[in-house]
Design a protein around this motif. Structure first.
Motif, PDB file in Angstrom:
ATOM      1  N   GLN A   1       0.843  -1.194   0.000  1.00  0.00           N
ATOM      2  CA  GLN A   1       0.000   0.000   0.000  1.00  0.00           C
ATOM      3  C   GLN A   1       0.877   1.243   0.000  1.00  0.00           C
ATOM      4  O   GLN A   1       1.937   1.266   0.619  1.00  0.00           O
ATOM      5  CB  GLN A   1      -0.863   0.017   1.254  1.00  0.00           C
ATOM      6  CG  GLN A   1      -2.069   0.901   1.111  1.00  0.00           C
ATOM      7  CD  GLN A   1      -3.345   0.091   0.982  1.00  0.00           C
ATOM      8  OE1 GLN A   1      -3.494  -0.907   1.649  1.00  0.00           O
ATOM      9  NE2 GLN A   1      -4.227   0.507   0.114  1.00  0.00           N
ATOM     10  N   CYS A   2       0.416   2.246  -0.716  1.00  0.00           N
ATOM     11  CA  CYS A   2       1.118   3.509  -0.737  1.00  0.00           C
ATOM     12  C   CYS A   2       0.926   4.210   0.602  1.00  0.00           C
ATOM     13  O   CYS A   2      -0.200   4.359   1.068  1.00  0.00           O
ATOM     14  CB  CYS A   2       0.582   4.377  -1.869  1.00  0.00           C
ATOM     15  SG  CYS A   2       1.294   6.021  -1.904  1.00  0.00           S
ATOM     16  N   THR A   3       2.013   4.641   1.214  1.00  0.00           N
ATOM     17  CA  THR A   3       1.882   5.334   2.493  1.00  0.00           C
ATOM     18  C   THR A   3       1.680   6.825   2.291  1.00  0.00           C
ATOM     19  O   THR A   3       1.432   7.550   3.241  1.00  0.00           O
ATOM     20  CB  THR A   3       3.137   5.116   3.363  1.00  0.00           C
ATOM     21  OG1 THR A   3       4.288   5.487   2.621  1.00  0.00           O
ATOM     22  CG2 THR A   3       3.245   3.672   3.790  1.00  0.00           C
ATOM     23  N   SER A   4       1.774   7.270   1.052  1.00  0.00           N
ATOM     24  CA  SER A   4       1.608   8.698   0.791  1.00  0.00           C
ATOM     25  C   SER A   4       0.129   9.069   0.660  1.00  0.00           C
ATOM     26  O   SER A   4      -0.347   9.995   1.293  1.00  0.00           O
ATOM     27  CB  SER A   4       2.370   9.067  -0.477  1.00  0.00           C
ATOM     28  OG  SER A   4       2.273  10.437  -0.731  1.00  0.00           O
ATOM     29  N   CYS A   5      -0.602   8.327  -0.155  1.00  0.00           N
ATOM     30  CA  CYS A   5      -2.020   8.634  -0.329  1.00  0.00           C
ATOM     31  C   CYS A   5      -2.890   7.619   0.388  1.00  0.00           C
ATOM     32  O   CYS A   5      -4.090   7.809   0.516  1.00  0.00           O
ATOM     33  CB  CYS A   5      -2.382   8.680  -1.809  1.00  0.00           C
ATOM     34  SG  CYS A   5      -2.294   7.094  -2.642  1.00  0.00           S
ATOM     35  N   ALA A   6      -2.285   6.531   0.849  1.00  0.00           N
ATOM     36  CA  ALA A   6      -2.983   5.496   1.615  1.00  0.00           C
ATOM     37  C   ALA A   6      -4.120   4.839   0.849  1.00  0.00           C
ATOM     38  O   ALA A   6      -4.929   4.131   1.429  1.00  0.00           O
ATOM     39  CB  ALA A   6      -3.492   6.044   2.937  1.00  0.00           C
ATOM     40  N   ALA A   7      -4.196   5.080  -0.446  1.00  0.00           N
ATOM     41  CA  ALA A   7      -5.289   4.513  -1.219  1.00  0.00           C
ATOM     42  C   ALA A   7      -4.789   3.671  -2.386  1.00  0.00           C
ATOM     43  O   ALA A   7      -5.423   2.706  -2.777  1.00  0.00           O
ATOM     44  CB  ALA A   7      -6.201   5.612  -1.738  1.00  0.00           C
ATOM     45  N   GLY A   8      -3.647   4.043  -2.924  1.00  0.00           N
ATOM     46  CA  GLY A   8      -3.146   3.340  -4.087  1.00  0.00           C
ATOM     47  C   GLY A   8      -2.327   2.127  -3.694  1.00  0.00           C
ATOM     48  O   GLY A   8      -1.911   1.984  -2.553  1.00  0.00           O
ATOM     49  N   THR A   9      -2.114   1.264  -4.647  1.00  0.00           N
ATOM     50  CA  THR A   9      -1.206   0.158  -4.434  1.00  0.00           C
ATOM     51  C   THR A   9       0.038   0.392  -5.281  1.00  0.00           C
ATOM     52  O   THR A   9       0.023   1.172  -6.226  1.00  0.00           O
ATOM     53  CB  THR A   9      -1.857  -1.181  -4.805  1.00  0.00           C
ATOM     54  OG1 THR A   9      -2.381  -1.076  -6.124  1.00  0.00           O
ATOM     55  CG2 THR A   9      -2.962  -1.542  -3.836  1.00  0.00           C
TER      56      THR A   9
ATOM     57  N   VAL B   1       5.890   2.048  -7.837  1.00  0.00           N
ATOM     58  CA  VAL B   1       5.199   3.294  -8.132  1.00  0.00           C
ATOM     59  C   VAL B   1       3.736   3.153  -7.752  1.00  0.00           C
ATOM     60  O   VAL B   1       3.086   2.160  -8.095  1.00  0.00           O
ATOM     61  CB  VAL B   1       5.328   3.646  -9.632  1.00  0.00           C
ATOM     62  CG1 VAL B   1       4.636   4.965  -9.939  1.00  0.00           C
ATOM     63  CG2 VAL B   1       6.788   3.715 -10.040  1.00  0.00           C
ATOM     64  N   CYS B   2       3.235   4.154  -7.049  1.00  0.00           N
ATOM     65  CA  CYS B   2       1.825   4.142  -6.647  1.00  0.00           C
ATOM     66  C   CYS B   2       0.960   4.302  -7.883  1.00  0.00           C
ATOM     67  O   CYS B   2       1.167   5.197  -8.686  1.00  0.00           O
ATOM     68  CB  CYS B   2       1.553   5.257  -5.646  1.00  0.00           C
ATOM     69  SG  CYS B   2      -0.189   5.376  -5.222  1.00  0.00           S
ATOM     70  N   THR B   3      -0.014   3.413  -8.015  1.00  0.00           N
ATOM     71  CA  THR B   3      -0.886   3.458  -9.181  1.00  0.00           C
ATOM     72  C   THR B   3      -1.842   4.638  -9.110  1.00  0.00           C
ATOM     73  O   THR B   3      -2.507   4.963 -10.070  1.00  0.00           O
ATOM     74  CB  THR B   3      -1.716   2.162  -9.270  1.00  0.00           C
ATOM     75  OG1 THR B   3      -2.369   1.948  -8.017  1.00  0.00           O
ATOM     76  CG2 THR B   3      -0.831   0.977  -9.577  1.00  0.00           C
ATOM     77  N   ARG B   4      -1.920   5.264  -7.955  1.00  0.00           N
ATOM     78  CA  ARG B   4      -2.879   6.349  -7.789  1.00  0.00           C
ATOM     79  C   ARG B   4      -2.218   7.727  -7.808  1.00  0.00           C
ATOM     80  O   ARG B   4      -2.571   8.583  -8.592  1.00  0.00           O
ATOM     81  CB  ARG B   4      -3.626   6.145  -6.479  1.00  0.00           C
ATOM     82  CG  ARG B   4      -4.838   7.025  -6.345  1.00  0.00           C
ATOM     83  CD  ARG B   4      -5.563   6.657  -5.073  1.00  0.00           C
ATOM     84  NE  ARG B   4      -6.715   7.509  -4.889  1.00  0.00           N
ATOM     85  CZ  ARG B   4      -7.953   7.070  -4.875  1.00  0.00           C
ATOM     86  NH1 ARG B   4      -8.188   5.796  -5.026  1.00  0.00           N
ATOM     87  NH2 ARG B   4      -8.941   7.901  -4.677  1.00  0.00           N
ATOM     88  N   CYS B   5      -1.242   7.920  -6.925  1.00  0.00           N
ATOM     89  CA  CYS B   5      -0.666   9.270  -6.837  1.00  0.00           C
ATOM     90  C   CYS B   5       0.702   9.366  -7.498  1.00  0.00           C
ATOM     91  O   CYS B   5       1.247  10.448  -7.632  1.00  0.00           O
ATOM     92  CB  CYS B   5      -0.582   9.725  -5.377  1.00  0.00           C
ATOM     93  SG  CYS B   5       0.679   8.881  -4.410  1.00  0.00           S
ATOM     94  N   GLY B   6       1.259   8.234  -7.899  1.00  0.00           N
ATOM     95  CA  GLY B   6       2.526   8.289  -8.608  1.00  0.00           C
ATOM     96  C   GLY B   6       3.747   8.385  -7.712  1.00  0.00           C
ATOM     97  O   GLY B   6       4.876   8.489  -8.201  1.00  0.00           O
TER      98      GLY B   6
HETATM   99 ZN   LIG Z   1      -0.200   6.871  -3.515  1.00  0.00          ZN
END
Ligand SMILES: [Zn+2]
Length: 112
Positions: free
Chosen positions: A26-34, A60-65
């Protein structure tokens, strides 16, 4: 501990050793992306020279990059910043436009 230029190094190896699937970090930056494995490039300064390193394995986060480097990769990048492993002829060279900082949204005070 030296900081990676973009993205914080993330400890993945421990979890992999515990048999967890690493693909769904899990992305720790946006907490939503993988995070998905990708190859990225980054630019780093070596003294007055800007050096581009490409084809770096990253997550790479699929959501926020947001990009995450594994410890090993972050260390290798730090070494390259110090000049190790990035000597000799580069794979290619780029010419990069350079601009002076110009704040937008506020009119420059013009002399009339
Ligand atoms: Zn993210």
């Amino acid at each position: 501990m030296p900081k990676a230029s973009k993205g914080r190094p993330v400890l993945l190896s421990d979890e992999m050793q515990q048999g967890k699937q690493a693909q769904q970090e899990q992305c720790t930056s946006c907490a939503a992306g993988t995070l998905s494995r990708d190859r990225v490039s980054t630019a780093l300064w070596r003294g007055d020279d800007l050096v581009v390193i490409e084809d770096i394995p990253a997550l790479v986060c699929t959501r926020c990059g947001e990009r995450y480097f594994e410890d090993e990769t972050a260390m290798a990048l730090d070494l390259m910043r110090a000049g190790k492993g990035a000597e000799g002829s580069p794979a290619r060279t780029l010419s990069v436009p350079v601009y002076a900082y110009a704040p937008q949204g506020r009119g420059r005070e013009e002399q009339t």
